[in-house]
Every structure is written in structure tokens, then in C-alpha cells.
Scaffold this active site. Structure first.
Site, PDB file in Angstrom:
ATOM      1  N   GLU A  52       0.387  -0.558  -4.773  1.00  0.00           N
ATOM      2  CA  GLU A  52      -0.635   0.467  -4.998  1.00  0.00           C
ATOM      3  C   GLU A  52       0.008   1.809  -4.715  1.00  0.00           C
ATOM      4  O   GLU A  52       0.834   1.925  -3.806  1.00  0.00           O
ATOM      5  CB  GLU A  52      -1.810   0.243  -4.027  1.00  0.00           C
ATOM      6  CG  GLU A  52      -2.965   1.223  -4.181  1.00  0.00           C
ATOM      7  CD  GLU A  52      -2.921   2.441  -3.264  1.00  0.00           C
ATOM      8  OE1 GLU A  52      -3.826   3.261  -3.349  1.00  0.00           O
ATOM      9  OE2 GLU A  52      -1.953   2.587  -2.464  1.00  0.00           O
ATOM     10  N   ASP A  82      -0.798   6.406  -5.191  1.00  0.00           N
ATOM     11  CA  ASP A  82      -1.788   7.447  -5.473  1.00  0.00           C
ATOM     12  C   ASP A  82      -1.194   8.477  -6.432  1.00  0.00           C
ATOM     13  O   ASP A  82      -0.040   8.880  -6.268  1.00  0.00           O
ATOM     14  CB  ASP A  82      -2.181   8.155  -4.172  1.00  0.00           C
ATOM     15  CG  ASP A  82      -2.595   7.166  -3.105  1.00  0.00           C
ATOM     16  OD1 ASP A  82      -3.650   6.545  -3.272  1.00  0.00           O
ATOM     17  OD2 ASP A  82      -1.840   7.008  -2.114  1.00  0.00           O
ATOM     18  N   GLU A 113      -3.899   4.429  -8.343  1.00  0.00           N
ATOM     19  CA  GLU A 113      -5.119   5.071  -7.843  1.00  0.00           C
ATOM     20  C   GLU A 113      -5.121   6.535  -8.248  1.00  0.00           C
ATOM     21  O   GLU A 113      -4.298   7.324  -7.775  1.00  0.00           O
ATOM     22  CB  GLU A 113      -5.237   4.928  -6.319  1.00  0.00           C
ATOM     23  CG  GLU A 113      -6.585   5.454  -5.858  1.00  0.00           C
ATOM     24  CD  GLU A 113      -6.714   5.681  -4.365  1.00  0.00           C
ATOM     25  OE1 GLU A 113      -6.066   4.981  -3.560  1.00  0.00           O
ATOM     26  OE2 GLU A 113      -7.482   6.598  -4.006  1.00  0.00           O
ATOM     27  N   HIS A 161      -0.459  11.307  -1.707  1.00  0.00           N
ATOM     28  CA  HIS A 161      -1.793  10.936  -1.224  1.00  0.00           C
ATOM     29  C   HIS A 161      -2.649  12.141  -0.862  1.00  0.00           C
ATOM     30  O   HIS A 161      -3.802  12.237  -1.257  1.00  0.00           O
ATOM     31  CB  HIS A 161      -1.653  10.022   0.003  1.00  0.00           C
ATOM     32  CG  HIS A 161      -2.961   9.575   0.576  1.00  0.00           C
ATOM     33  ND1 HIS A 161      -3.692  10.350   1.447  1.00  0.00           N
ATOM     34  CD2 HIS A 161      -3.681   8.453   0.380  1.00  0.00           C
ATOM     35  CE1 HIS A 161      -4.809   9.705   1.775  1.00  0.00           C
ATOM     36  NE2 HIS A 161      -4.823   8.556   1.143  1.00  0.00           N
ATOM     37  N   HIS A 206       0.823  -1.209   0.000  1.00  0.00           N
ATOM     38  CA  HIS A 206       0.000   0.000   0.000  1.00  0.00           C
ATOM     39  C   HIS A 206       0.860   1.264   0.000  1.00  0.00           C
ATOM     40  O   HIS A 206       1.813   1.364   0.776  1.00  0.00           O
ATOM     41  CB  HIS A 206      -0.890  -0.047   1.258  1.00  0.00           C
ATOM     42  CG  HIS A 206      -1.895   1.044   1.351  1.00  0.00           C
ATOM     43  ND1 HIS A 206      -2.077   1.798   2.490  1.00  0.00           N
ATOM     44  CD2 HIS A 206      -2.802   1.501   0.450  1.00  0.00           C
ATOM     45  CE1 HIS A 206      -3.057   2.662   2.281  1.00  0.00           C
ATOM     46  NE2 HIS A 206      -3.511   2.502   1.050  1.00  0.00           N
TER      47      HIS A 206
HETATM   48  O1  G3P Z   1      -6.596   2.063  -3.222  1.00  0.00           O
HETATM   49  C1  G3P Z   1      -6.780   1.564  -1.939  1.00  0.00           C
HETATM   50  C2  G3P Z   1      -6.470   2.580  -0.875  1.00  0.00           C
HETATM   51  O2  G3P Z   1      -5.211   3.150  -1.141  1.00  0.00           O
HETATM   52  C3  G3P Z   1      -7.494   3.649  -0.773  1.00  0.00           C
HETATM   53  O3  G3P Z   1      -7.281   4.503   0.313  1.00  0.00           O
HETATM   54  O4  G3P Z   1      -6.696   6.697   1.220  1.00  0.00           O
HETATM   55  O5  G3P Z   1      -4.999   4.892   1.220  1.00  0.00           O
HETATM   56  O6  G3P Z   1      -5.659   5.986  -0.912  1.00  0.00           O
HETATM   57  P1  G3P Z   1      -6.105   5.557   0.457  1.00  0.00           P
HETATM   58 MG    MG Z   2      -4.515   4.819  -2.317  1.00  0.00          MG
END
Ligand code: G3P
Ligand code: MG
Length: 247
Positions: free
Chosen positions: A38, A40, A106, A53, A11
Site C-alpha cells: 500500500e 499514498d 491510496e 503521506h 503499509h
Molecule cells: O490505506 C490504509 C492506510 O494506509 C490508511 O491510513 O494514514 O496510513 O494512509 P494512512
Molecule cells: Mg495510506
């Protein structure tokens, strides 16, 4: 098109073991055996897609103010932790391709920049991943962004991302021609899981930071989890479930 779907996604790049959304984090995840990461993506003040993020710089960098108002010259001089820089999306793709990582990209638009962010990420994605062995999976909480990604980069696979999955989620997945459903683990009901299973749609959950929670989710039928605890799951990361997306 088919794509192996790993069970574990690091993450925000390297989870809790590296500064979030940095190249160091992505490299660390790869070296620990993760097959998927993953991260952002948001636009800078100059419209460059970058990994970050929050809409503001304060939490993850030594800068101040809004990402969408910060020009590249200032943004790329900031420290994003341990001397790491904020990466361009293009640089993150290069690292993922180097390691053969599945990237869950994302799209994280700043408020009001949904269309612009999706257009840039979709168009760059189509070019940056051209010929890659492992194709990315684009997701977003913004359905508008996913709609634009569908229209501009139809070949790039999409996942619909919800915090809490709404009752009409399946029609949204169909409309956006998405291949996966992503959601917060804590809100996921067995009814949704049953409906996803019946429709052959893998469910991916965030953020899963204990072995107990991961085990319970997998036993309920969840296909993959996003974790900050790379240390907990590193020994299991090379195990694929053998799932394939998109037929
Ligand atoms: O994409 C899954 C997760 O990353 C969504 O929440 O706030 O960590 O981007 P966040
Ligand atoms: Mg995310």
C-alpha cells in the site's frame, strides 16, 4: 476481471523497515515475499503524482512546507530517508509491475485538491497499468476522489476506505462500484463484518502490527491487513487466501 487478494499488505511501501513511501520500501517488501503493498499518492506543486503521506514535507523528508506548493525540481531533490528520493507514482508502478506486486494505491489528496488528484491518478493508472498481470486497487478516504476514479478509470478496481465504517457503508460501496472495504482495525465491529460477508465484500484493515491482532482479525473474517511490521509476517506472505475480487 479477477485478482488474487493477499492477506498481508506492506503499509506505506516497506512498513517500518524502510523510509515510508519510497521505492526502496516497495522493493524490500517484494524481496521479503510480500505480494501486496500500500502507498499514498498526492500531487506536487507541479501536479505530478508522488508517493507521500503528509501534506507537509517535514516529517518524512529534509524539506519544509506544503507538498502541493513544492515544484518538482525542489521536491525530487529532497532526501526522503536513507538517501531515498520521493518517488513519482509512475516509478512506483514500474517497480510494482517488475515484481508482480498488487498495489493498493491510496489517493491522498491535499485538502482542496480532491478532484485534481483523483483525475490525475485515475488517468495515469489506466495507462500505467495497461497489460499488467496484477491490477492495482485504488482506495481513498475521499469519496469524491473515488467517484472521479470510478468515472475516469472504471476498469481500475476500487476499495472504499473509512477510519470508522458508517452504518450506510454498503450503499457507498455499491454507488462507487467498489470491490473491497478498508477500515481501521480498532473500530471494526462484528456487525459490519457480518454484513460484508453476506454481501461477499472482502474487508481489509489497517494498521495491524502484532501477530495477536492479525490472528484475531483473520479469525473474525477479515480478509487482509496492512502492516508496518514486515518482519513479523514475512514468513507467511507467500500464503494467499485464494480470494478473488470482482468475480
Ligand atoms: O490505506 C490504509 C492506510 O494506509 C490508511 O491510513 O494514514 O496510513 O494512509 P494512512
Ligand atoms: Mg495510506
Amino acid at each position: 476481471m479477477s485478482l488474487p487478494l493477499p492477506r498481508w499488505f506492506a503499509h506505506r511501501g516497506g512498513g517500518a523497515l524502510a523510509p515510508e513511501n519510497t521505492l526502496a520500501g516497495i522493493r524490500l517488501a517484494a524481496r521479503m515475499g510480500f505480494a501486496a503493498v500500500e502507498f499514498d499518492v498526492m500531487l506536487s506543486g507541479d501536479g505530478t503524482p508522488v508517493l507521500i503521506h503528509d501534506e507537509t514535507l517535514e516529517r518524512t523528508t529534509n524539506g519544509l512546507g506544503l507538498v502541493c506548493e513544492t515544484p518538482d525540481a525542489r521536491l525530487f531533490a529532497l532526501d526522503a530517508g536513507d538517501g531515498e528520493r520521493i518517488p513519482r507514482y509512475a516509478d512506483a508502478v514500474a517497480v510494482c509491475r517488475q515484481y508482480g506486486l498488487l498495489a493498493n494505491v491510496e489517493i491522498k489528496p491535499a485538502a482542496g485538491f480532491e478532484r485534481q488528484t483523483a483525475e490525475v491518478v485515475a488517468c495515469q493508472s489506466a495507462a500505467l497499468w495497461l497489460g499488467a498481470r496484477v491490477k492495482p486497487l485504488i482506495s481513498s478516504f475521499s469519496l469524491e476522489a473515488l467517484e472521479i476514479a470510478r468515472d475516469l478509470a472504471p476498469q481500475t478496481q476500487r476499495g472504499v476506505l473509512f477510519e470508522q465504517v458508517p452504518a450506510d457503508w454498503l450503499s457507498t460501496v455499491r454507488r462507487l462500484q467498489a470491490v473491497t472495504l478498508h477500515c481501521a482495525a480498532r473500530h471494526l465491529s462484528d456487525d459490519i463484518l457480518a454484513e460484508a460477508k453476506a454481501n461477499d465484500i472482502p474487508v481489509l484493515c489497517y494498521t495491524v502490527n502484532t501477530e495477536k491482532a492479525a490472528k484475531s482479525l483473520f479469525s473474525r473474517g477479515v480478509s487482509g491487513v496492512f502492516t508496518d511490521r514486515l518482519d513479523l509476517f514475512a514468513s507467511e506472505t507467500s500464503a494467499y487466501k485464494g480470494l478473488h475480487l470482482g468475480g
